[in-house]
Scaffold this active site. Structure first.
Site, PDB file in Angstrom:
ATOM      1  N   SER A 147       0.825  -1.215   0.000  1.00 54.82           N
ATOM      2  CA  SER A 147       0.000   0.000   0.000  1.00 54.82           C
ATOM      3  C   SER A 147       0.859   1.263   0.000  1.00 54.82           C
ATOM      4  O   SER A 147       0.460   2.284  -0.563  1.00 54.82           O
ATOM      5  CB  SER A 147      -0.916   0.024   1.222  1.00 54.82           C
ATOM      6  OG  SER A 147      -1.822  -1.042   1.177  1.00 54.82           O
ATOM      7  N   THR A 179      -1.538   3.928   3.530  1.00 56.37           N
ATOM      8  CA  THR A 179      -2.340   4.627   2.505  1.00 56.37           C
ATOM      9  C   THR A 179      -2.673   6.063   2.919  1.00 56.37           C
ATOM     10  O   THR A 179      -2.363   6.999   2.169  1.00 56.37           O
ATOM     11  CB  THR A 179      -3.606   3.817   2.176  1.00 56.37           C
ATOM     12  OG1 THR A 179      -3.200   2.524   1.711  1.00 56.37           O
ATOM     13  CG2 THR A 179      -4.453   4.493   1.126  1.00 56.37           C
ATOM     14  N   HIS A 195      -9.394  -5.535   1.637  1.00 50.67           N
ATOM     15  CA  HIS A 195      -8.668  -6.811   1.691  1.00 50.67           C
ATOM     16  C   HIS A 195      -9.672  -7.918   2.012  1.00 50.67           C
ATOM     17  O   HIS A 195     -10.466  -7.786   2.945  1.00 50.67           O
ATOM     18  CB  HIS A 195      -7.581  -6.769   2.777  1.00 50.67           C
ATOM     19  CG  HIS A 195      -6.360  -5.988   2.374  1.00 50.67           C
ATOM     20  ND1 HIS A 195      -6.320  -4.621   2.410  1.00 50.67           N
ATOM     21  CD2 HIS A 195      -5.142  -6.406   1.939  1.00 50.67           C
ATOM     22  CE1 HIS A 195      -5.122  -4.222   2.001  1.00 50.67           C
ATOM     23  NE2 HIS A 195      -4.388  -5.282   1.703  1.00 50.67           N
ATOM     24  N   ASP A 240      -5.062   0.605  -4.809  1.00 47.09           N
ATOM     25  CA  ASP A 240      -3.597   0.686  -4.792  1.00 47.09           C
ATOM     26  C   ASP A 240      -2.963  -0.588  -5.338  1.00 47.09           C
ATOM     27  O   ASP A 240      -1.849  -0.576  -5.828  1.00 47.09           O
ATOM     28  CB  ASP A 240      -3.089   1.006  -3.378  1.00 47.09           C
ATOM     29  CG  ASP A 240      -3.685   0.099  -2.308  1.00 47.09           C
ATOM     30  OD1 ASP A 240      -4.636  -0.660  -2.602  1.00 47.09           O
ATOM     31  OD2 ASP A 240      -3.190   0.151  -1.168  1.00 47.09           O
ATOM     32  N   HIS A 241      -3.704  -1.701  -5.249  1.00 47.15           N
ATOM     33  CA  HIS A 241      -3.235  -2.993  -5.765  1.00 47.15           C
ATOM     34  C   HIS A 241      -4.413  -3.940  -5.738  1.00 47.15           C
ATOM     35  O   HIS A 241      -5.424  -3.682  -5.089  1.00 47.15           O
ATOM     36  CB  HIS A 241      -2.100  -3.556  -4.901  1.00 47.15           C
ATOM     37  CG  HIS A 241      -2.432  -3.541  -3.443  1.00 47.15           C
ATOM     38  ND1 HIS A 241      -3.244  -4.488  -2.863  1.00 47.15           N
ATOM     39  CD2 HIS A 241      -2.121  -2.661  -2.464  1.00 47.15           C
ATOM     40  CE1 HIS A 241      -3.381  -4.192  -1.575  1.00 47.15           C
ATOM     41  NE2 HIS A 241      -2.733  -3.083  -1.307  1.00 47.15           N
TER      42      HIS A 241
HETATM   43 ZN   LIG Z   1      -3.147  -1.602   0.012  1.00 47.77          ZN
END
Ligand SMILES: [Zn+2]
Length: 373
Positions: free
Chosen positions: A83, A141, A254, A290-291
Site C-alpha cells: 500500500s 495509505t 482486503h 492501490d493494488h
Molecule cells: Zn493496500
C-alpha cells in the site's frame, strides 16, 4: 497567396488553437478532487462485491462511471506493490520501493528524498484538505497523503508529521482508526494526543458527528463507523472553502476476511454514489485501488443468492478444490492492473491502460496545476 490571406489564415489557426487550448480548458477545471481508494479492491473483488450485494453483474455505482482505465500498480522494486508504494505513486506521481511512504530512494545509498504529494500541492494553494479511512490514520495509505518516511512502520514519525505540515496548515479533516496508537505515541513524547491536536487547532474527538460543526477536526477511534454520513459531513465542511478542496477516502477491501472485505466494497460504492450526488459538477471523482488481491470467483449459479452459495459451500468442507470454489481467496496482494474510474472535470483522461503515476498527473491537470520540476 497574398499577405492578407496569410494573415487571415494565421488568425484563424491561432483562434482554433485557443479554442481547444488552455484558455478554453480553463472553464472546465475541477475545483475539488476526491479520490476514493479501495485498498486491495482489484477487479475480481469489485466484481464479486457487486454480485454478492445485488446478484447481478456490473450492478455497482462504480460500474456506471463513464471513464474507465486499467492502472498498473507495480512499484519501483517489485511487480507486486504494497500500500505504501502503491499510494505514493497515486499521490506523488513517482514510483518508489515497497514500504516507502511518499519518498523515493536517493542517489546516496540508504537515503531517501521526500516527494511532494497532491495534498501538499492543495495545502500550498490554500485549498482545504481531508483524509478519511477505516484503517489507522497512520497506516501507509492515508500516511502517503501527508507524511514522508522511509518505512511505513515509522508510526511515531508519521504522527509527528501530521502536526508538522510542510505546506499550508496541514490536513484539515482527519477521520480514521488508531486512537490507541495516537495516545501511546504522544504519551511517549510527554504530551497527550488531545493536547497535541488541540494545540494545532483541531477539535479532537472519537465521534464522527463532530464533523457537523465548522472547523478543523481530527476524529480518531478504535471502532468501525458508518462511512457515508461521516464522508458526507466532511465534504460539506471542506466545501466551505471557495478555493476548493482535496479529499482522500480509503476503505479497506482486503478479502483475507471474505465477508468483511466484500461488505466494504458495497459500503464504499454506496458512499461514492451519495457523494457524487452532493459534491457538485465542479468535482473530479476518482475511484481506484492501490493494488489487487488474490480473490477468484471460480463457480456459482445464477438464480440462487451468491451469499447463500458461499455459506453452503463453507458448511460442506472438503467437497471442492480452490479451482472450482464459488469464491476462493489466496491471501496476498497480486500484480495485475486495477480499475481507475472517474467522473467530473478531467475524468476524460482516465482511459486505456495507464501507469498508476498517471493518476497523479490526471488530478493535477484537473486542478489546472503543474508539478514542481
Ligand atoms: Zn493496500
Amino acid at each position: 497567396m497574398t499577405d492578407k490571406i496569410l494573415r487571415r489564415l494565421f488568425a484563424s489557426v491561432a483562434l482554433a488553437a485557443l479554442a481547444g487550448g488552455p484558455a478554453a480548458a480553463q472553464g472546465h477545471h475541477a475545483r475539488n478532487v476526491i479520490v476514493f481508494l479501495g485498498d486491495a479492491g482489484g477487479v475480481p473483488t469489485i466484481s464479486a462485491g457487486g454480485i454478492l450485494a445485488h446478484d447481478r453483474p456490473q450492478s455497482l455505482f462504480i460500474h456506471t462511471m463513464p471513464n474507465v482505465g486499467l492502472s498498473d500498480t507495480s512499484s519501483l522494486d517489485s511487480w507486486v506493490t504494497d500500500s505504501a508504494a502503491g499510494m505514493t505513486a497515486i499521490m506523488t506521481g513517482k514510483k518508489t520501493n515497497n514500504a516507502m511512504v511518499s519518498v523515493v530512494p536517493s542517489a546516496a545509498k540508504g537515503d531517501v528524498t521526500p516527494v511532494k504529494t497532491l495534498l501538499e500541492y492543495a495545502e500550498q494553494r490554500g485549498l482545504s484538505t481531508g483524509v478519511v479511512t477505516n484503517m489507522p490514520i497512520w497506516d501507509a495509505t492515508p500516511a502517503a497523503c501527508y507524511a514522508h518516511v522511509a518505512s511505513r512502520k515509522n508510526k511515531d514519525d508519521i504522527f509527528r508529521q501530521i502536526l508538522a505540515p510542510r505546506f499550508g496548515n496541514g490536513v484539515d479533516i482527519l477521520i480514521g482508526k488508531g486512537r490507541a496508537d495516537a495516545i501511546a505515541s504522544f504519551a511517549a513524547r510527554q504530551t497527550t494526543a488531545e493536547q497535541a491536536f488541540t494545540a494545532a487547532g483541531y477539535r479532537f474527538s472519537d465521534d464522527p458527528a463532530i464533523m457537523g460543526q465548522a472547523g478543523r477536526a481530527a476524529v480518531l477511534r478504535d471502532a468501525d463507523y458508518a462511512p457515508t454520513p461521516a464522508v458526507e459531513a466532511t465534504v460539506r465542511q471542506l466545501a466551505r472553502n471557495p478555493k476548493g478542496y482535496f479529499l482522500m477516502v480509503e476503505w479497506d477491501m482486503h478479502t483475507d476476511k471474505l465477508d468483511k472485505g466484500l461488505r466494504h466494497v458495497v459500503e464504499m460504492d454506496d458512499m461514492i454514489r451519495r457523494i457524487s450526488a452532493v459534491a457538485g459538477k465542479d468535482t473530479l471523482i476518482l475511484f481506484t485501488a492501490d493494488h489487487s488481491f488474490g480473490l477468484r470467483m471460480g463457480g456459482g449459479k445464477r438464480g440462487t443468492p451468491l451469499a447463500q452459495q458461499i455459506a453452503e459451500e463453507a458448511a460442506e468442507p472438503g467437497v471442492t478444490t480452490a479451482s472450482n470454489q464459488v469464491v476462493s481467496v489466496e491471501d496476498g496482494h497480486t500484480g495485475e492492473e486495477v480499475i481507475a474510474a472517474a467522473t467530473g472535470p478531467g475524468a476524460e483522461r482516465v482511459r486505456g491502460f495507464l501507469p498508476n503515476t498517471r493518476l497523479f498527473e490526471i488530478m493535477m491537470a484537473a486542478f489546472g496545476w503543474k508539478a514542481d520540476s
